[in-house]
Design an enzyme around this catalytic site. Structure first.
Site, short mmCIF file in Angstrom:
data_model
loop_
_atom_site.label_atom_id
_atom_site.label_comp_id
_atom_site.label_asym_id
_atom_site.label_seq_id
_atom_site.Cartn_x
_atom_site.Cartn_y
_atom_site.Cartn_z
N GLY A 1 0.82 -1.19 0.00
CA GLY A 1 0.00 0.00 0.00
C GLY A 1 0.86 1.25 0.00
CB CYS A 2 0.07 4.72 -0.94
SG CYS A 2 -1.54 4.89 -0.15
CE1 TYR A 3 -1.01 8.30 4.24
CE2 TYR A 3 -2.95 6.93 3.97
CZ TYR A 3 -2.38 8.18 4.06
OH TYR A 3 -3.16 9.30 3.98
#
Lengths: 344, 344, 344, 344
Positions: free
Chosen positions: A148-150
């Site tokens: 995921g991005c985070y």
């Protein structure tokens, strides 16, 4: 040439895969599916791709996908998991950009995502696609779960500190902020321009779905259990994630944090440790696969502050997925990813 | 490999040349000058170029520049003109991104730019670098004057109409709008974030310096004299120019305007005529060299509306300059310009 | 105290009525309806109103509305028209912010709005609520049709010129641009932050619904028939409308346009003619009921350029509606409208 | 009527004082000084004030200032301190919006601000103007030091927790973010639109001047010494500060944090504790004097997260200064501050 397919190509990670793959020297983009837009030329939906992508959206179809070398899933969670059994019996490899195969603890995944996991056996086999940690395992994986991005921004920031064992892992704070494209292209009031512009707010404070993914990743970097407080925020801009990470140091102020980070990432093509005294800016990575990092020990006190910046749609999604594909197929890891950041 | 130099590389057109040339397969970026920043690594000023551009700024020096194959001037007006005599006696070619050699009428230029022209003899020899009009002349030019941003957007919009002789040239209205990067990187109160954000305004209404350049260009497309009202506006965004062009048609509603535009630009790699009913959006050209165009005849009345969108820093400046260089050196016209627009 | 009701209070014009009425010294806000949100405290939907508005949304109900002195309709078009017969038989006055009663030509309205008008007899009785033209008629009106946002900006700009008979009315061009709040609070992909940010585009070029309203208004200012080309654009900002108006002058350059505008609007509390050489900026009217205007004759040629700026949600909607109410009830016309623009 | 003067009125806190005072029912704005702009009508610099403020800037002059009841200093630091001896021998009261009188420890102030303090004796007498802590002392103060923007947001967030003694004060983390207007109206490259837009970054990480002010304030709330890590960030928006505050709780999860905050601020007109589960958004306070606060204990673990949002130019500067004046002169504390936030 590698024949590539994209499942679910109408969202922002889909168009971003298209943008990058259009310039990939060893990829032939063969298929892009969308149930809702089947028949429509991709460039009608995304005029930015006019003259560069000639495909039309098609109905998803296992046979067609299985005839490709690699399939990217750019679908919401709980979609890819339904196709794995059928698809992966063929000689095809998959990079899933969704959350379906990231978290190894199935009940934990089910509690955060609110549905039953339909392919738990594939979770075990999936390799978590953060090259800076898992490059070797990715080479031979049939299924890679792109982070995921985070989680990308947070893990890359804590990695050198946790591996070196110089922070207290039970007391981590990740204050993160994302541009609005992170909320996707769904028509929601909370994503409207007039709602997001000139505004800044936290969200998901009681608990965000990326928490278990991040904690799992951080736990893999240290023998002790980590405890993370993770608060994401929404920034009035389109692209970019910025993480400000806090931890309590267990080493004295003479410890050379800058050297630690530089050495850890010396051979990483997409992690850029900035000179001491710098701060990463999201606009210096815009459109590119870079993660820029800086580390500070304010006032020489006992807290370390690590700052990381990525483009949420590139290193935080589609770029990292292509990096994974390059690794899986033994290509130059940077193929198709040589975009220079757009600044200003 | 072509050895390239940039004079005045600290502004936005400078960094944009760097971004694009860094990926140009036939260019070796050899020199970048800046009087004020000599000695500083370019990537210290522009962290977006870290890992991609290793040069340092140097003092401008004719000998070094003359040893290159091509020199780009990314300087304010009235700078390049001072160097031409000395520089162009050598076997080097120049693309000037400034306004110094665009306007053939020297007194007119002097009245708009408020200073004496110091190289009027080079004005005659300079070729105006709009490939869609001047491609042949550009091939052999030693000095190309790259067009301004507004002039590019306006000329490409009116070109098919004026060439076809189907509008009244004495009654043209160009309503244009630009992102704030068009104002450059100079520290001015009027360019501050808090002054430009959430604001929209016209500027230069009594007269903008691009007017004589545009009128000269339009006059070249028709035997009759043109008369243009040109009003630029400032948009709260970083990149992009949008032109909305009005003219009175002299043909009846059955005339196929769409076909006229499509045919005129059929072979142009960077002019994209959108399907009927579309409108160009600046974000669909962001970071790229495309000019997207649409044409409408609202309500079937006698006015035609042409809309064009470019990235002011690319097709409106640095990209067009590189396109000029490609033409001058007989390279693939698209070399180094294959950037897919960044959207969203 | 005047008892006021708002029908359809969940959109941006609704919250804007609330913001302004909350500080109106002679209004008691008694009712706000919303079918979808009945029962919810208004301040739960709009936290900006916490501590200032204590009402809950209620189901719309004619009896309750009829017991008020004034009812504002902040509904989409084709809603208010359904209630007028029942409501206006009572002693209540209505300000309709929607398009239902603006256009006098019923078939024309029906062709633009794509539905049958259900209260054509009320169209005749409705007074078009532009105070600068219709103040006297508004005083005694039972039903006022508040003007649209673009129509306000365009009419106020052309008014002095058309009344003075110094332009050719058959050749008008209105190039307008609006902030995204003008698209309302509906969840649409085209209104998403990531779609609108860093973008500029025209829309409704073949024909926008405000065209017949504007042409009707302009026709009322001159004996000759007007012909208007109207092209709206979308600006990446939340609030504000800017109109750039073009016309061909029939008077010579010695004519004092500045004096004409200053005299026409000398007694208007909300039209501010800027000093010669200025341009209106949308941020100088933000949150306020002002329309700022400037007029230029570029290069002394035969075109006049008028620029107007309003806040689309205030003078373009809710503020003008309150101004109408003040006039209808004989209050100070500025009551509740003394907000100083928020700048920066 | 209270006669008020503003010293240094050309910046953003100056125009904000003007915006608010223009509607203050008991204030007569008599004087506004600016050395650089003396003679210019205020509304020429700030067209948003046209028709509302008729003053011209004048040269600063002690006699004129001393004839007022209150003088606001909206100057950079190290200016107000030079005037206090002369000015305060008269019967005039001062609200200083700069940093000159906020920090009681003179050597500490001098080390952070890099200059000698020229009025240390007035530092002792100055009352720190955070009404939620110092209301009583402010009533009789001749000199009030209005708090900084970040210090306001951080102190109001930690106040209930520290007073209640339920967090560990030696381990505080304040992750803050501000809109660009916080950087003032000076022409700096780093404040340019094209530099700040679509960007997010930390700044002042090694140490920001607000740190000693915040730590002094927090130390006043607890017997134990506090230790704060404070990292500010820049948000691509004009107005607003958001603070995300972290601390380790010393009470178990059954402790009612929501009730603690609601009770502490029950009587405060400008602190709004949001319902449990909410988050503050900067746009819900835009243009107003409110501070909105929410408190969470994520996952029931041992960290508390407090979020506060203010408008940096209002509660973070000019609004709080007017609130101070109201208290000092025994007026209704909310006089002139009844602006409803502008949203959207």
């Amino acid at each position: 040439m590698i024949r590539a397919a994209i499942v679910g190509g109408t969202g922002y990670t889909g168009v971003e895969l298209l943008r990058l793959l259009a310039n990939h020297p060893q990829v032939d983009l063969a298929v892009i599916t969308s149930r809702s837009e089947a028949g429509m030329p991709v460039a009608d939906m995304f005029p930015s791709l006019r003259g560069r992508v000639d495909l039309c959206f098609t109905e998803p179809d296992t046979k067609t996908l299985a005839a490709c070398d690699v399939v990217f899933f750019a679908t919401p969670h709980a979609v890819a998991m339904k196709s794995m059994d059928e698809l992966l019996q063929h000689d095809v490899r998959v990079v899933d950009l969704s959350a379906d195969f990231r978290v190894k603890d199935i009940p934990l995944w089910e509690s955060w995502y609110g549905c039953k996991h339909e392919a738990p056996h594939w979770v075990d086999k999936a390799v978590y696609g953060l090259p800076e940690i898992n490059r070797e395992a990715m080479r031979t994986a049939q299924l890679v779960a792109a982070p995921g991005c985070y989680p990308t921004a947070v893990q890359l920031g804590y990695l050198p500190l946790l591996e070196a064992g110089i922070i207290n892992p039970s007391d981590l704070i990740a204050n993160c902020a994302s541009g609005v494209s992170g909320a996707g292209k769904a028509a929601k009031v909370t994503s409207l321009y007039a709602e997001c512009n000139e505004d800044f707010k936290a969200y998901g404070v009681p608990g965000h779905r990326h928490l278990p993914e991040i904690e799992q990743g951080l736990n893999g970097m240290t023998a002790e259990g980590v405890n993370l407080t993770f608060v994401p925020h929404l920034i009035p801009m389109t692209r970019g994630i910025h993480a400000t990470l806090y931890a309590t140091l267990t080493v004295d102020p003479s410890y050379d944090l800058q050297a630690l980070f530089e050495q850890r990432y010396a051979d990483e093509p997409y992690v850029d440790v900035l000179p001491a005294g710098s701060v990463p800016q999201t606009r210096t990575v815009r459109g590119s696969n870079y993660c820029r990092i800086a580390v500070e020990r304010p006032q020489g006190r006992d807290k370390v502050v690590v700052m990381t910046a990525i483009d949420n749609l590139v290193k935080g999604a589609s770029g990292q997925a292509i990096q994974a594909m390059n690794i899986m197929f033994g290509l130059d890891e940077c193929a198709g990813l040589n975009v220079v950041p757009l600044s200003p």
